[in-house]
Design a protein around this motif. Structure first.
Motif, PDB file in Angstrom:
ATOM      1  N   UNK A  46       0.945  -0.968  -0.173  1.00  0.00           N
ATOM      2  CA  UNK A  46       0.026  -0.007   0.159  1.00  0.00           C
ATOM      3  C   UNK A  46       0.937   1.081   0.135  1.00  0.00           C
ATOM      4  N   UNK A  47       1.891   1.288   0.717  1.00  0.00           N
ATOM      5  CA  UNK A  47       2.911   2.304   0.841  1.00  0.00           C
ATOM      6  C   UNK A  47       3.407   2.642  -0.505  1.00  0.00           C
ATOM      7  N   UNK A  48       3.967   1.311  -1.169  1.00  0.00           N
ATOM      8  CA  UNK A  48       4.412   1.696  -2.543  1.00  0.00           C
ATOM      9  C   UNK A  48       3.385   1.934  -3.566  1.00  0.00           C
ATOM     10  N   UNK A  49       2.325   1.752  -3.480  1.00  0.00           N
ATOM     11  CA  UNK A  49       1.112   1.985  -4.297  1.00  0.00           C
ATOM     12  C   UNK A  49       0.986   3.623  -4.272  1.00  0.00           C
ATOM     13  N   UNK A  50       1.006   4.099  -3.206  1.00  0.00           N
ATOM     14  CA  UNK A  50       0.638   5.422  -3.140  1.00  0.00           C
ATOM     15  C   UNK A  50       1.863   6.248  -3.741  1.00  0.00           C
ATOM     16  N   UNK A  51       3.044   5.993  -3.232  1.00  0.00           N
ATOM     17  CA  UNK A  51       4.286   6.354  -3.731  1.00  0.00           C
ATOM     18  C   UNK A  51       4.387   6.434  -5.373  1.00  0.00           C
ATOM     19  N   UNK A  52       4.256   5.130  -5.814  1.00  0.00           N
ATOM     20  CA  UNK A  52       4.519   4.969  -7.282  1.00  0.00           C
ATOM     21  C   UNK A  52       3.297   5.629  -7.998  1.00  0.00           C
ATOM     22  N   UNK A  53       2.086   5.683  -7.472  1.00  0.00           N
ATOM     23  CA  UNK A  53       0.831   6.287  -8.206  1.00  0.00           C
ATOM     24  C   UNK A  53       1.289   7.826  -8.341  1.00  0.00           C
ATOM     25  N   UNK A  73       3.342   7.658   3.713  1.00  0.00           N
ATOM     26  CA  UNK A  73       2.412   7.738   2.682  1.00  0.00           C
ATOM     27  C   UNK A  73       1.966   9.379   2.586  1.00  0.00           C
ATOM     28  N   UNK A  74       1.988  10.173   3.637  1.00  0.00           N
ATOM     29  CA  UNK A  74       1.635  11.514   3.781  1.00  0.00           C
ATOM     30  C   UNK A  74       2.867  12.218   2.817  1.00  0.00           C
ATOM     31  N   UNK A  75       3.883  11.686   3.206  1.00  0.00           N
ATOM     32  CA  UNK A  75       5.118  12.411   2.232  1.00  0.00           C
ATOM     33  C   UNK A  75       4.880  12.062   0.818  1.00  0.00           C
ATOM     34  N   UNK A  76       4.557  10.828   0.543  1.00  0.00           N
ATOM     35  CA  UNK A  76       4.486  10.558  -0.924  1.00  0.00           C
ATOM     36  C   UNK A  76       3.437  11.213  -1.743  1.00  0.00           C
ATOM     37  N   UNK A  77       2.289  11.426  -1.218  1.00  0.00           N
ATOM     38  CA  UNK A  77       1.344  12.139  -2.030  1.00  0.00           C
ATOM     39  C   UNK A  77       0.921  13.413  -1.731  1.00  0.00           C
ATOM     40  N   UNK A 133       2.994  12.985  14.524  1.00  0.00           N
ATOM     41  CA  UNK A 133       3.617  12.345  13.605  1.00  0.00           C
ATOM     42  C   UNK A 133       4.499  13.087  12.795  1.00  0.00           C
ATOM     43  N   UNK A 134       4.493  14.403  12.881  1.00  0.00           N
ATOM     44  CA  UNK A 134       5.372  15.434  12.031  1.00  0.00           C
ATOM     45  C   UNK A 134       4.809  15.365  10.577  1.00  0.00           C
ATOM     46  N   UNK A 135       3.648  14.990  10.694  1.00  0.00           N
ATOM     47  CA  UNK A 135       2.876  15.200   9.154  1.00  0.00           C
ATOM     48  C   UNK A 135       2.497  16.574   8.995  1.00  0.00           C
ATOM     49  N   UNK A 136       3.034  17.114   7.739  1.00  0.00           N
ATOM     50  CA  UNK A 136       2.740  18.621   7.496  1.00  0.00           C
ATOM     51  C   UNK A 136       1.286  18.792   7.620  1.00  0.00           C
ATOM     52  N   UNK A 137       0.830  19.897   8.418  1.00  0.00           N
ATOM     53  CA  UNK A 137      -0.496  20.271   8.386  1.00  0.00           C
ATOM     54  C   UNK A 137      -0.928  20.518   7.088  1.00  0.00           C
ATOM     55  N   UNK A 138      -0.003  21.145   6.138  1.00  0.00           N
ATOM     56  CA  UNK A 138      -0.706  21.531   4.754  1.00  0.00           C
ATOM     57  C   UNK A 138      -1.022  20.219   3.859  1.00  0.00           C
ATOM     58  N   UNK A 139      -0.770  19.153   4.494  1.00  0.00           N
ATOM     59  CA  UNK A 139      -1.325  17.795   3.674  1.00  0.00           C
ATOM     60  C   UNK A 139      -2.406  17.234   4.326  1.00  0.00           C
ATOM     61  N   UNK A 140      -3.228  18.100   5.396  1.00  0.00           N
ATOM     62  CA  UNK A 140      -4.280  17.549   5.685  1.00  0.00           C
ATOM     63  C   UNK A 140      -5.422  18.207   5.409  1.00  0.00           C
TER      64      UNK A 140
END
Length: 360
Positions: free
Chosen positions: A135-142, A176-180, A219-226
């Motif tokens: 799943x992680x790879x799917x998001x990154x590759x997509x 996943x957040x970093x990838x998409x 988790x240090x996910x960028x708020x601008x991704x949410x």
């Protein structure tokens, strides 16, 4: 003659081999501009989109049948239209299957002149399982494929209301957040796993909802991704027993390891709720602990039901927190379920629900 061939070539690049369905060819060009604030709308089909507040909409996830008219109209308003992406996770553990799925979606988006994809995979995943990494790879590759093939396209991924393995969705949220481009946080169905007393509760109680965003940010996910997802629907719970204090005990319907769940009730759209409240036993009530409205009604079999839902007041407060936390935006499930009729009261209720997305 040469100028004509160059013109024809550029037109085909815009419209694709199937031809642009819009009145103006430029409306088939993908939207590339990122908005500072996202209003993300899920559309499940029909023509109610014609009544959306298009001064606000930035992205439409087309979850119903493909509608070329909607695509053209959204582009005319500067809004993206994105595909729905769903696949069984065991299938994409295989790299070849994963690549084939991604290219199929890229080609579909190109052929339908769309602007990206919303990956909606809500399946249970165990941490460190083959499906977890797939799943992680799917998001990154997509994301890589869409950004390359459709410059400026948007790839979003739908996540549970909390990153703490809700509904056994134990994903690699950070990667996943970093990838998409965006995480659409489904801040609803928060009673899908009831571990305490089997009682009816708010679909998205405020304190619980906002604490979950702190968990994502921790988790240090960028708020601008949410993007905060809010419900334009509620739950109708038949009460097996109603206490003197007004507590509605519900059937025990287990879900993914929990003994009870909101599956004991039925989802009801806001337009139904606004009509039902007129024949209710109680009228609109407010729970100050959960910061949510509710009411009671009696069905034809004389059984009492408790309805929990979100309205302008509860959504407004959540929208204010989107700004306070610096999130990327807000959205809803789903755009179709307000009352878009010409009835004056309905028009006012609908306008107020749209406006609530921007705060109080």
């Amino acid at each position: 003659m040469l100028w004509f061939l160059v013109f024809l070539s550029s037109l085909l690049a815009v419209c694709g081999s199937t031809g642009c369905p819009c009145e103006r060819a430029e409306l088939c060009q993908q939207i590339r501009d990122d908005k500072n604030f996202e209003v993300f709308v899920f559309d499940v089909g029909g023509k109610s989109w014609k009544s959306y507040n298009w001064s606000m909409v930035t992205t439409v996830a087309m979850f119903g049948k493909y509608d070329a008219e909607l695509m053209c109209y959204a582009h005319a308003k500067g809004a993206r239209v994105v595909l729905k992406g769903d696949v069984r996770l065991p299938y994409i553990v295989d790299q070849g299957n994963r690549t084939a799925w991604i290219m199929e979606k890229v080609n579909l988006a190109k052929g339908q002149f769309m602007d990206g994809i919303n990956i909606d995979i809500e399946q249970a995943v165990e941490k460190d399982s083959p499906e977890y990494y797939a799943l992680t790879d799917l998001v990154k590759e997509t994301t890589v494929a869409f950004h390359k093939e459709i410059p400026g396209s948007q790839v979003s991924f739908d996540v549970a209301w909390s990153p703490k393995c809700i509904d056994k969705r134990c994903y690699d949220y950070v990667t996943i957040a970093e990838s998409c481009d965006l995480l659409f946080v489904m801040s609803y169905d928060e009673q899908s796993q009831i571990t305490g007393d089997c009682i009816a509760m708010a679909n998205a109680p405020l304190t619980q909802t906002l604490r979950a965003y702190d968990n994502y940010l921790d988790l240090k996910i960028d708020p601008k991704k949410l993007v905060m997802g809010v419900p334009w629907y509620g739950y109708d719970y038949p009460c097996v027993n109603l206490s003197q204090e007004g507590i509605c005990y519900i059937d025990k319907v287990p879900f993914r390891g929990a003994p009870c769940s909101d599956a004991a009730g039925r989802q009801k759209p806001y337009k139904w709720i606004m009509k039902q409240i007129h024949s209710s036993l109680s009228g609109r009530l407010w729970d100050d602990e959960q910061k949510a409205p509710y009411f009671y009604y009696k069905d034809q079999q004389e059984q009492i039901h408790q309805i929990w839902y979100d309205d302008v007041q509860s959504i407004c407060t959540k929208a204010e927190s989107v700004k306070a936390k610096g999130l990327r935006g807000i959205g809803m499930w789903n755009g179709n379920i307000l009352d878009y009729s010409d009835e004056p009261v309905a028009r006012q209720q609908t306008a107020m629900m749209w406006n609530a997305l921007l705060g109080c």
